[in-house]
Design an enzyme around this catalytic site. Structure first.
Site: not given
Ligand code: GLY
Length: 361
Positions: A116, A138, A180, A222, A232, A242, A246, A249, A253, A265
């Site tokens: 956990r 993430k 990026e 960031k 987010e 957040r 993107n 993206h 994507h 990417h």
């Molecule tokens: N790569 C986008 C984020 O970390 O939210």
């Protein structure tokens, strides 16, 4: 050495410096086992990490992952969980991920799910992972049905960005990572754009001081964004949380998926930013001059700005399946001007098609 603090749910620090891996011992704490998950080209760095762990009084368990995105499968997850079980890992043990974004995604998810949730240290080794994928908590893996369909927000206890490890990175990887970096420049840091414009060749030199500075600036952008909205959750009109990370993206994507993930990417995000800029020009007043600036910035680092590949219908269909779409409504991160982010929700079809034509003409 530069440190950037993440004032998030689990406050932690990113250290950005040549030789930053040497700080790993400071994060071993009372762990008796440390699983070092690494990408194949990082075997040497992983062995160095193992020696540091041993010197700190813990037992390293080295796990070499398959290369790149092919590491992020349920099968590899199961192998990693088994390795931890065989080594008798408990809640006080530690995971370290050394590699690009796929490695840090997987390592973080292993840490998130072991008993956990246990601590982990992210050691991103590509520009793209240092400025985006390997920071911000993430984590996840892919399913045959789609990328990143399983995952968790699980922040590392530390991030070590060893810029020495960039020396062997292929130039195409550097370019993609700068995609990026440019994204962060457009959403929140004009100075990044100025620095790249003034010395594009230096920006592509892994030994230059400039690349270190660009990475630090991007990590700061960031850290600021995820510090305000880790999960987010906030995006209404011009109050974009957040989700702003993107930028580029939604179309990026779609191109990635339409090309069966054969293109990098960062390159797809660059194309997605050109599309997003063209769309913002048609919907929220981004000037034609700033649209052209998107193309110029990407061209300066050798990234494409013109797309030929999948058709509009397929691109639109793939965008509708993007995780930012809500129901049938398309959502895009857009700019009114550099540094002024807004959400473009359900744009007119004519604007979408116009932006597509401008990207593909
Ligand atoms: N790569 C986008 C984020 O970390 O939210």
């Amino acid at each position: 050495m530069t440190a950037v603090d993440f004032a998030t749910e689990k406050p932690h620090r990113a250290v950005i410096a040549p030789g930053a891996l040497e700080h790993l011992g400071e994060h071993v704490g009372d762990a008796s086992g440390v699983a070092i998950l690494h990408a194949p080209p990082l075997a040497r760095a992983a062995r160095r990490a193992a020696a540091i762990v041993r010197a700190a009084g813990a037992e390293p368990v080295l796990v070499e992952l398959p290369a790149g995105e092919s590491a992020k499968t349920p099968g590899v997850l199961a192998d990693c969980w088994s390795a931890l079980a065989v080594a008798g890992f408990t809640r006080s043990d530690l995971v370290v991920g050394i590699g690009g974004g796929a490695t840090t995604d997987l390592a973080g998810f292993i840490a998130a799910t072991w008993m956990r949730g246990i601590s982990w240290v992210s050691v991103p080794t590509t520009v793209l992972a240092m400025v985006d994928a390997g920071i911000g908590g993430k984590t996840g893996a892919d399913l045959p049905e789609g990328k990143n369909l399983i995952g968790a927000f699980w922040e590392p206890s530390a991030v070590l960005e060893d810029t020495d490890l960039l020396a062997t990175l292929p130039i195409e990887e550097l370019r993609a990572g700068l995609g990026e970096v440019i994204k962060h420049g457009f959403i929140a840091d004009e100075r990044t754009l100025e620095l790249i414009s003034a010395a594009p060749a230096e920006a592509l030199d892994p030994a230059s001081a400039l690349i270190g500075e660009l990475i630090v600036r991007s990590v700061r952008v960031k850290a600021g964004v995820v510090g305000a909205d880790l999960r987010e959750a906030t995006s209404v009109g011009d109050r974009v949380g957040r989700e702003q990370l993107n930028y580029g993206h939604t179309m990026g994507h779609a191109i990635e998926a339409g090309e069966h993930f054969t293109r990098r990417h960062g390159e797809c995000v660059g194309l997605g930013m050109v599309f997003a800029a063209e769309l913002a020009h048609r919907t929220v007043g981004l000037s034609a001059e700033h649209v052209e600036r998107h193309r110029r910035m990407l061209e300066l680092v050798g990234l494409p700005t013109h797309y030929r590949g999948i058709g509009w219908e397929q691109a639109r269909e793939l965008m509708a399946r993007d995780k930012k779409a809500r129901g049938a409504t398309l959502r895009f991160v857009g700019l009114r001007a550099p540094g002024r982010v807004t959400m473009i929700v359900d744009p007119p079809e004519r604007a979408l098609l116009g932006a597509w034509n401008a990207l593909t003409r």
